[in-house]
Write a protein that holds these residues in place. Structure first.
Motif, PDB file in Angstrom:
ATOM      1  N   ALA A  95       0.829  -1.204   0.000  1.00  0.00           N
ATOM      2  CA  ALA A  95       0.000   0.000   0.000  1.00  0.00           C
ATOM      3  C   ALA A  95       0.867   1.259   0.000  1.00  0.00           C
ATOM      4  CB  ALA A  95      -0.924  -0.003   1.213  1.00  0.00           C
ATOM      5  N   ARG A  96       1.967   1.236   0.720  1.00  0.00           N
ATOM      6  CA  ARG A  96       2.839   2.431   0.779  1.00  0.00           C
ATOM      7  C   ARG A  96       3.515   2.722  -0.554  1.00  0.00           C
ATOM      8  NH1 ARG A  96       3.082   3.912   6.117  1.00  0.00           N
ATOM      9  NH2 ARG A  96       2.579   2.240   7.601  1.00  0.00           N
ATOM     10  N   GLU A  97       3.578   1.752  -1.446  1.00  0.00           N
ATOM     11  CA  GLU A  97       4.187   1.992  -2.759  1.00  0.00           C
ATOM     12  C   GLU A  97       3.362   2.978  -3.581  1.00  0.00           C
ATOM     13  OE1 GLU A  97       4.770  -1.702  -4.754  1.00  0.00           O
ATOM     14  OE2 GLU A  97       5.880  -2.617  -3.080  1.00  0.00           O
ATOM     15  N   PHE A  98       2.084   3.161  -3.220  1.00  0.00           N
ATOM     16  CA  PHE A  98       1.217   4.097  -3.952  1.00  0.00           C
ATOM     17  C   PHE A  98       1.357   5.531  -3.424  1.00  0.00           C
ATOM     18  CE2 PHE A  98      -0.655  -0.046  -4.523  1.00  0.00           C
ATOM     19  CZ  PHE A  98      -1.167  -0.033  -5.817  1.00  0.00           C
ATOM     20  N   LEU A  99       2.134   5.749  -2.352  1.00  0.00           N
ATOM     21  CA  LEU A  99       2.265   7.050  -1.720  1.00  0.00           C
ATOM     22  C   LEU A  99       3.592   7.677  -2.089  1.00  0.00           C
ATOM     23  CD1 LEU A  99       1.081   6.019   1.876  1.00  0.00           C
ATOM     24  CD2 LEU A  99      -0.338   6.685  -0.093  1.00  0.00           C
ATOM     25  N   THR A 100       3.654   9.015  -1.968  1.00  0.00           N
ATOM     26  CA  THR A 100       4.953   9.667  -2.112  1.00  0.00           C
ATOM     27  C   THR A 100       5.865   9.217  -0.976  1.00  0.00           C
ATOM     28  OG1 THR A 100       4.232  11.583  -0.814  1.00  0.00           O
ATOM     29  CG2 THR A 100       3.931  11.701  -3.206  1.00  0.00           C
ATOM     30  N   GLU A 101       7.151   9.387  -1.166  1.00  0.00           N
ATOM     31  CA  GLU A 101       8.126   8.848  -0.216  1.00  0.00           C
ATOM     32  C   GLU A 101       7.932   9.398   1.193  1.00  0.00           C
ATOM     33  OE1 GLU A 101      12.997   8.532   0.302  1.00  0.00           O
ATOM     34  OE2 GLU A 101      12.100   9.054  -1.633  1.00  0.00           O
ATOM     35  N   ASP A 102       7.721  10.717   1.326  1.00  0.00           N
ATOM     36  CA  ASP A 102       7.566  11.289   2.668  1.00  0.00           C
ATOM     37  C   ASP A 102       6.240  10.876   3.307  1.00  0.00           C
ATOM     38  OD1 ASP A 102       6.211  12.763   0.762  1.00  0.00           O
ATOM     39  OD2 ASP A 102       6.388  14.660   1.844  1.00  0.00           O
ATOM     40  N   VAL A 103       5.151  10.798   2.521  1.00  0.00           N
ATOM     41  CA  VAL A 103       3.858  10.424   3.068  1.00  0.00           C
ATOM     42  C   VAL A 103       3.840   8.942   3.457  1.00  0.00           C
ATOM     43  CG1 VAL A 103       1.392  10.192   2.534  1.00  0.00           C
ATOM     44  CG2 VAL A 103       2.635  12.246   1.866  1.00  0.00           C
ATOM     45  N   SER A 104       4.580   8.107   2.740  1.00  0.00           N
ATOM     46  CA  SER A 104       4.609   6.685   3.085  1.00  0.00           C
ATOM     47  C   SER A 104       5.182   6.465   4.477  1.00  0.00           C
ATOM     48  CB  SER A 104       5.428   5.904   2.056  1.00  0.00           C
ATOM     49  OG  SER A 104       6.811   6.198   2.174  1.00  0.00           O
ATOM     50  N   VAL A 105       6.004   7.410   4.948  1.00  0.00           N
ATOM     51  CA  VAL A 105       6.585   7.305   6.283  1.00  0.00           C
ATOM     52  C   VAL A 105       5.613   7.800   7.354  1.00  0.00           C
ATOM     53  CG1 VAL A 105       8.477   8.083   7.776  1.00  0.00           C
ATOM     54  CG2 VAL A 105       8.929   7.521   5.382  1.00  0.00           C
ATOM     55  N   THR A 106       4.843   8.842   7.050  1.00  0.00           N
ATOM     56  CA  THR A 106       3.998   9.480   8.068  1.00  0.00           C
ATOM     57  C   THR A 106       2.572   8.919   8.113  1.00  0.00           C
ATOM     58  OG1 THR A 106       3.363  11.227   6.496  1.00  0.00           O
ATOM     59  CG2 THR A 106       5.292  11.631   7.908  1.00  0.00           C
ATOM     60  N   TRP A 107       2.121   8.259   7.047  1.00  0.00           N
ATOM     61  CA  TRP A 107       0.759   7.716   7.019  1.00  0.00           C
ATOM     62  C   TRP A 107       0.585   6.651   8.100  1.00  0.00           C
ATOM     63  CZ3 TRP A 107      -0.770   2.800   4.476  1.00  0.00           C
ATOM     64  CH2 TRP A 107      -2.159   2.601   4.510  1.00  0.00           C
ATOM     65  N   ASP A 108      -0.420   6.841   8.971  1.00  0.00           N
ATOM     66  CA  ASP A 108      -0.690   5.897  10.060  1.00  0.00           C
ATOM     67  C   ASP A 108      -1.805   4.956   9.612  1.00  0.00           C
ATOM     68  OD1 ASP A 108      -1.136   4.494  12.364  1.00  0.00           O
ATOM     69  OD2 ASP A 108      -1.593   6.233  13.621  1.00  0.00           O
ATOM     70  N   ALA A 109      -1.395   3.810   9.096  1.00  0.00           N
ATOM     71  CA  ALA A 109      -2.361   2.866   8.539  1.00  0.00           C
ATOM     72  C   ALA A 109      -3.289   2.297   9.599  1.00  0.00           C
ATOM     73  CB  ALA A 109      -1.617   1.724   7.843  1.00  0.00           C
ATOM     74  N   GLU A 110      -2.820   2.178  10.830  1.00  0.00           N
ATOM     75  CA  GLU A 110      -3.580   1.497  11.879  1.00  0.00           C
ATOM     76  C   GLU A 110      -4.373   2.460  12.759  1.00  0.00           C
ATOM     77  OE1 GLU A 110      -0.649  -0.845  13.829  1.00  0.00           O
ATOM     78  OE2 GLU A 110      -0.427  -2.243  12.156  1.00  0.00           O
ATOM     79  N   ALA A 111      -4.485   3.714  12.349  1.00  0.00           N
ATOM     80  CA  ALA A 111      -5.218   4.690  13.158  1.00  0.00           C
ATOM     81  C   ALA A 111      -6.701   4.359  13.244  1.00  0.00           C
ATOM     82  CB  ALA A 111      -5.032   6.097  12.581  1.00  0.00           C
TER      83      ALA A 111
END
Length: 574
Positions: free
Chosen positions: A83-99
């Motif tokens: 799923a993080r492969e679809f995000l920009t590099e910085d957002v893939s780090v900050t996106w909280d998938a389990e929120a």
């Protein structure tokens, strides 16, 4: 999204055949954890293998692919990496998938917010995903149904990274279609010791990703009771104790589960370690068809743990019914003579009754403005006032009913009446109250001009077991309207009687924390009409109803069958 969902389903593989597991703090061979009306379904673990971004994909396809990969992460061995492969590099780090998990009614469909935008010449575009959210699951696995489901627009901003579109702005959490949710997330009961007695367990239903449900369950047990059970339950886990291994696995060559904790657990007294292990064993045993033992470790050192004689309390005794002015015992679909000193002739208009889990006294509502206790000394008045709710008697002998707006009225035969007035009942009229068999939770139906609601809260008691306050509430069955009564029909399940303005009745079951077996949603029982009363208990005896004309009915192989006539009232102990 529809294409992404179909692709994900096409990549399903079976990883394990059963969801059962095992434990060395062995939950007892004597006095095992008991469970009435178990409804946590046993399902195979299925892995969904999502695909990453396709080179040159347009923004809508990128968002759809992301949604499919994020939803599949609950069972995928790669978790959220794809799923993080679809995000920009910085957002893939900050996106909280389990929120959070947003459970939506339909398969989400990604569309450009401005259909007329020229994609070829743009560096930034917005995509909206419209879907009807019917429930949410928070970061600790608590499931809440949405009371007024409506279509919402979830927005995504995409930017060009080189010559590829990637998501640069999105909400934390994931969106999961309802038809996938039950396969992606596992209904899991955690158990916490009651504040009054550490050997009496109180269940708390959560929903965890199937790929790692055991590990997440251990982490949440270590974290202690949720807010709505704090004060009603306790934690015996030493402060700072953590899961020292990334996963919880079956012990080599044994039918046990190895739980490796940090060294702080060694500080727990032997009796506390036994109960901690029993908590985990009870959780792991659900759906396994057997008691699953636990091997507790402090780091790499296996701990010696004694068996703990603990229980999940169920309804004590069988249902009682009132027929022709006499109290009868409901046994295997037959009404039998019940030996009691309670004399119903002392009550002019019996409209509801409750029996103590100890068997005596029997408490009867006379009309709607008086409640009396029937015992060896005849009829003793306990409450008087308008619109009293049907009584409930808890395991400590306290009788509960409604009070003025925003209050519950409580007393036992030895003490004066007192009121509990939680903030969450302010301005609401209580119409139904039912205490769970272990005495640590209470289900309350209340009404306001906006409608009826069901809440469950923990009961905080003093050293003498007297109720002193209620915890913050948990909302249950939010989409169900016109509820007039709630009764415990499982350790984390309520039976609800509804009545519309035209008199039409219905019976529902709803989960405290979601209904296992339905993907969380409350469900209406079919084949019932003209229901006047219901009774339910945490017992295999099941739900009983009285229909118009005094027919007492129970369910047999999916069909409701009458088995007694001229029945006025029915109740389980509690």
């Amino acid at each position: 999204m529809r294409r992404a969902v179909r692709a994900a389903l096409g990549a399903v593989v079976v990883l394990a055949t059963v969801t059962g597991i095992g434990a060395c703090a062995r939950i007892p061979t004597s006095g095992p954890v008991l469970e009435g009306n178990a409804d946590v379904d046993t399902q195979v673990d299925i892995a969904m293998l999502p695909q990453g971004p396709t080179p040159g994909a347009d923004p809508q396809t990128i968002v759809s692919g992301f949604l499919g990969a994020a939803a599949a992460a609950a069972t995928s061995p790669k978790e959220f990496q794809t799923a993080r492969e679809f995000l920009t590099e910085d957002v893939s780090v900050t996106w909280d998938a389990e929120a959070a998990v947003r459970v939506v009614r339909e398969a989400p469909l990604a569309q450009l917010t401005d259909p007329g935008v020229e994609i070829e010449g743009a560096d930034t575009v917005e995509v909206v995903v419209r879907a009807t959210t019917i429930a949410t699951v928070d970061s600790v696995g608590t499931y809440t149904e949405v009371g007024d489901p409506r279509e919402l627009g979830y927005r995504f901003t995409l930017v060009r990274v080189g010559d590829q579109w990637r998501i640069s702005v999105l909400d934390d959490g994931v969106i999961v279609p309802a038809n996938l949710f039950a396969n992606q997330y596992r209904a899991t009961r955690l158990y916490f010791p009651a504040a009054t007695d550490a050997k009496s367990f109180v269940p708390d239903l959560r929903w965890f990703p199937r790929r790692q449900w055991r590990s997440v369950a251990v982490q949440q047990v270590l974290a202690g009771p949720p807010e709505w059970l704090q004060g009603a339950t306790q934690s015996l886990v030493p402060e700072g104790t953590q899961l020292s291994s990334a996963s919880v696995r079956e012990s080599d060559g044994e039918e046990a589960v190895a739980v490796r904790l940090s060294e702080q657990v060694s500080a727990a007294p032997a009796t506390d370690r036994a109960i901690i292990a029993a908590q985990l064993s009870a959780t792991f045993s659900e759906g396994a068809g057997r008691t699953v033992p636990v091997d507790l470790y402090s780091g790499t050192n296996r701990l010696a743990v004694d068996a703990a004689d603990v229980t999940v309390p169920g309804t004590a005794g069988q249902a009682l019914a009132v027929q022709d002015g006499e109290i009868k015992l409901v046994t295997d679909g037959v009404l039998e003579t019940y030996e009691t000193t309670a004399d119903l002739s002392a009550v002019g208009d019996p409209t509801a009754f409750a029996v103590s889990p100890a068997g005596s006294p029997i408490v009867v509502r006379d009309g709607t403005d008086r409640i009396v206790s029937l015992g060896d000394e005849g009829a003793v008045e306990m409450f008087e006032g308008g619109d009293l709710a049907a009584p409930s008697v808890d395991t400590f002998g306290y009788v509960w009913t409604s009070g003025s707006t925003g209050a519950l009225r409580v007393r036992d035969e030895e003490t004066d009446e007192f009121s509990l007035k939680p903030d969450w009942l302010a301005g609401r009229k209580v119409i139904s109250v039912s205490v769970a068999p272990e005495g640590s939770r209470v289900a309350v139906v209340s009404e306001a001009p906006s409608g009826t609601q069901v809440h469950v809260a923990g009961i905080v008691r003093d050293e003498a077991d007297k109720p002193v306050s209620l915890t913050p509430r948990l909302s249950v069955a939010a989409p169900v309207d016109d509820i007039e009564e709630a009764r415990w029909s499982g350790s984390t399940t309520l039976a609800l009687l509804t009545r519309a303005a035209d008199g039409t009745s219905g019976v529902w079951t709803a989960g405290v924390g979601g209904l296992a077996g339905t993907g969380g949603a409350a469900r209406q029982l079919t084949g019932l009409a003209d229901v006047e009363q219901l009774a339910a208990g945490v017992t295999d005896q099941g739900i009983l109803v009285i229909t118009e004309g005094g027919h007492l009915e129970h369910e047999e192989t999916g069909v409701w069958q009458p088995f007694a006539e001229d029945v006025d009232l029915v109740a389980y102990p509690g």
